[in-house]
Write an enzyme that holds these catalytic residues in place. Structure first.
Site, PDB file in Angstrom:
ATOM      1  N   GLU A   1      -3.475   6.158   1.723  1.00  0.00           N
ATOM      2  CA  GLU A   1      -3.521   4.646   2.237  1.00  0.00           C
ATOM      3  C   GLU A   1      -4.629   4.099   3.120  1.00  0.00           C
ATOM      4  O   GLU A   1      -4.516   4.743   3.773  1.00  0.00           O
ATOM      5  CB  GLU A   1      -2.038   4.482   2.939  1.00  0.00           C
ATOM      6  CG  GLU A   1      -1.811   2.995   3.323  1.00  0.00           C
ATOM      7  CD  GLU A   1      -0.417   2.788   3.795  1.00  0.00           C
ATOM      8  OE1 GLU A   1      -0.367   1.925   4.673  1.00  0.00           O
ATOM      9  OE2 GLU A   1       0.510   3.568   3.527  1.00  0.00           O
TER      10      GLU A   1
ATOM     11  N   LYS B   1       1.001  -1.319   0.042  1.00  0.00           N
ATOM     12  CA  LYS B   1       0.009  -0.110   0.065  1.00  0.00           C
ATOM     13  C   LYS B   1       0.892   1.241   0.078  1.00  0.00           C
ATOM     14  O   LYS B   1       0.402   2.325  -0.635  1.00  0.00           O
ATOM     15  CB  LYS B   1      -0.940   0.079   1.263  1.00  0.00           C
ATOM     16  CG  LYS B   1      -1.995  -1.114   1.257  1.00  0.00           C
ATOM     17  CD  LYS B   1      -3.030  -0.689   2.510  1.00  0.00           C
ATOM     18  CE  LYS B   1      -2.278  -0.831   3.638  1.00  0.00           C
ATOM     19  NZ  LYS B   1      -1.794  -2.348   4.127  1.00  0.00           N
ATOM     20  N   THR B   2       1.634   1.354   0.916  1.00  0.00           N
ATOM     21  CA  THR B   2       2.445   2.398   1.168  1.00  0.00           C
ATOM     22  C   THR B   2       3.348   2.886  -0.058  1.00  0.00           C
ATOM     23  O   THR B   2       3.299   4.111  -0.741  1.00  0.00           O
ATOM     24  CB  THR B   2       3.528   2.408   2.272  1.00  0.00           C
ATOM     25  OG1 THR B   2       2.828   2.393   3.438  1.00  0.00           O
ATOM     26  CG2 THR B   2       4.467   3.655   2.538  1.00  0.00           C
TER      27      THR B   2
END
Length: 465
Positions: free
Chosen positions: A169, A125-126
């Protein structure tokens, strides 16, 4: 663990906001955006950090340590899921009847009225969020964003932009990603995790079905990950773009080359191939880039320009981040805390370490995760690292479980000569310095506080020069 209460709706006016756990990348990013909205912010955390100092420089009063007096005259309390229910600031806020928002609800307040791009998945995600933000900025779109890690090129985990897009996120760990009014949903994978919250794989999958089906415009989702494939079959409503190496993917990774120490990838989209070289290593980052590319072209941006913009992404803090080199030994840190993530990071390290060895320093995260997946972690570490040092469990929001320590992981190694369980950090640092050789990579792994051992490792390496 404090979970978001869906019955609580953030009011239009929050008043002074006090944030407990303000030093985290996500929380400090939210604090910055509150400040940009003209809101007075105070906060507390268990220890000082660069994030906290940066907030102090902006005028935020931050207390180290948790105490009821820290609450002051705040009208709204913002908390993270890592807090205990008996946190004195949380307890007093309840007694006063203040508005109490989970971090995700504060983020929902900040994103209201925006065209929201939400990035979800068990891992990736990041980095994917950072790639999308970088690509959009390179394209001149100037998005607002809140990321779970600091984008190194900007030195920020959040910022307001002038464009209509807001990229976040979105955390699936406690179901809070369902709170957002998402226009475009990117799902990097649906790899089983957080079963302590969901209770079953079926419930975990269903949360992603609900998340994607609620997207107003577009869903971008992996064509390769088995969980993502299961979810894709159940999505109803929005347009869907798949990405990955599968032959049927809408955005297909036609070629990945990691032999040069970096990553060169070729993407095929609508019959045309586009090639770029990334600044971040690892096969997994080629997949992250493909997801980011699919998101940008799905939003209507030019394909070639989108990939060129994404390729400018230089990484985020705590993602394969170099902290120092002592007597020829490079010491890195990575947030990886799921065995699939650990495999990706160690595989990436293998492509750039050359003749050196990869030494993993693994801090298990959560007693429940360690208990459920100790065998998977051991298998990954034994196969992907040359040597491993296992530290004790970082419990975070969980109470200790009798018999669950880092030894559960080390004991699962088939070859015990490749692993050492060392609970004492100084002993671990000294052991690492004793076994490390010039050219080796030492990589700390975990989403707890394992990065704090790095100064000890560097000092031990210096002492053995």
């Amino acid at each position: 663990m404090i979970k978001p209460d869906p019955s609580v709706v953030a009011p239009e006016h929050l008043g002074t906001v006090h944030m407990v756990g303000i030093g985290g990348s996500g929380m400090s990013g939210i604090a910055r955006l509150f400040l940009a909205n003209g809101i007075t912010v105070t906060g507390s955390d268990v220890r000082d950090s660069n994030n906290i100092q940066a907030l102090r420089d902006l005028g935020v009063s931050v207390h180290i340590g948790h105490d009821a007096d820290n609450l002051g005259d705040a009208q709204t309390l913002v908390v993270t899921g890592a807090l205990w229910q008996d946190n004195p600031e949380y307890v007093l806020a309840q007694q006063r009847g203040l508005t109490i928002l989970h971090r995700s609800q504060a983020l929902e307040w900040l994103t209201r009225g925006s065209r929201l791009v939400s990035v979800a998945g068990a891992h990736g995600k990041t980095t994917s969020t950072g790639m999308i933000v970088t690509g959009l900025r390179e394209l001149g779109a100037d998005p607002s964003f809140v990321n779970g890690g600091v984008v190194q090129a900007y030195g920020l985990s959040s910022a307001y932009g002038e464009g209509e897009l807001f990229v976040v996120e979105a955390d699936e760990s406690d179901g809070s990603f369902l709170l957002y009014e998402t226009s475009v949903a990117l799902v990097t994978n649906v790899d089983a995790d957080h079963l302590d919250h969901y209770g079953s794989l079926e419930a975990f999958d269903q949360a992603f079905v609900d998340f994607t089906s609620a997207a107003k415009e577009l869903v971008v989702i992996s064509s390769d990950d088995p969980g993502a494939v299961r979810v894709t079959h159940k999505i109803s409503g929005p347009r869907v773009l798949t990405f990955g190496e599968a032959a049927h993917a809408d955005v297909r990774l036609a070629h990945i080359d990691t032999t040069t120490g970096g990553v060169t990838l070729t993407i095929e989209y609508l019959g045309t191939k586009y090639t770029a070289q990334l600044k971040v290593p690892g096969r997994h980052n080629a997949l992250n880039a493909a997801g980011a590319f699919a998101t940008l072209v799905g939003l209507g941006f030019d394909a070639a320009s989108s990939l060129a913009g994404i390729s400018e992404f230089g990484g985020t803090e705590r993602r394969f981040e170099l902290h120092g080199i002592r007597r020829g030994v490079s010491v890195y840190d990575d947030y990886a805390h799921h065995h699939t993530e650990v495999n990706a990071v160690l595989s990436a390290a293998r492509t750039v370490v050359g003749e050196g060895r990869v030494i993993a320093v693994h801090q298990p995260h959560l007693y429940s995760r360690t208990q459920h997946f100790c065998g998977e972690f051991a298998h990954t570490l034994e196969n992907d690292a040359d040597l491993t040092v296992v530290l004790d469990v970082y419990g975070a929001r969980e109470d200790p479980v009798p018999g669950v320590t880092g030894a559960l992981v080390s004991e699962k190694f088939t070859d015990q000569s490749k692993v050492a369980f060392i609970a004492d950090w100084q002993e671990a640092a000294d052991h690492i310095a004793a076994i490390a050789q010039p050219g080796d990579y030492v990589i700390t792994l975990g989403c707890g506080d394992v990065y704090r051992i790095i100064p000890q490792i560097l000092a031990s390496l210096e002492a053995t020069e």
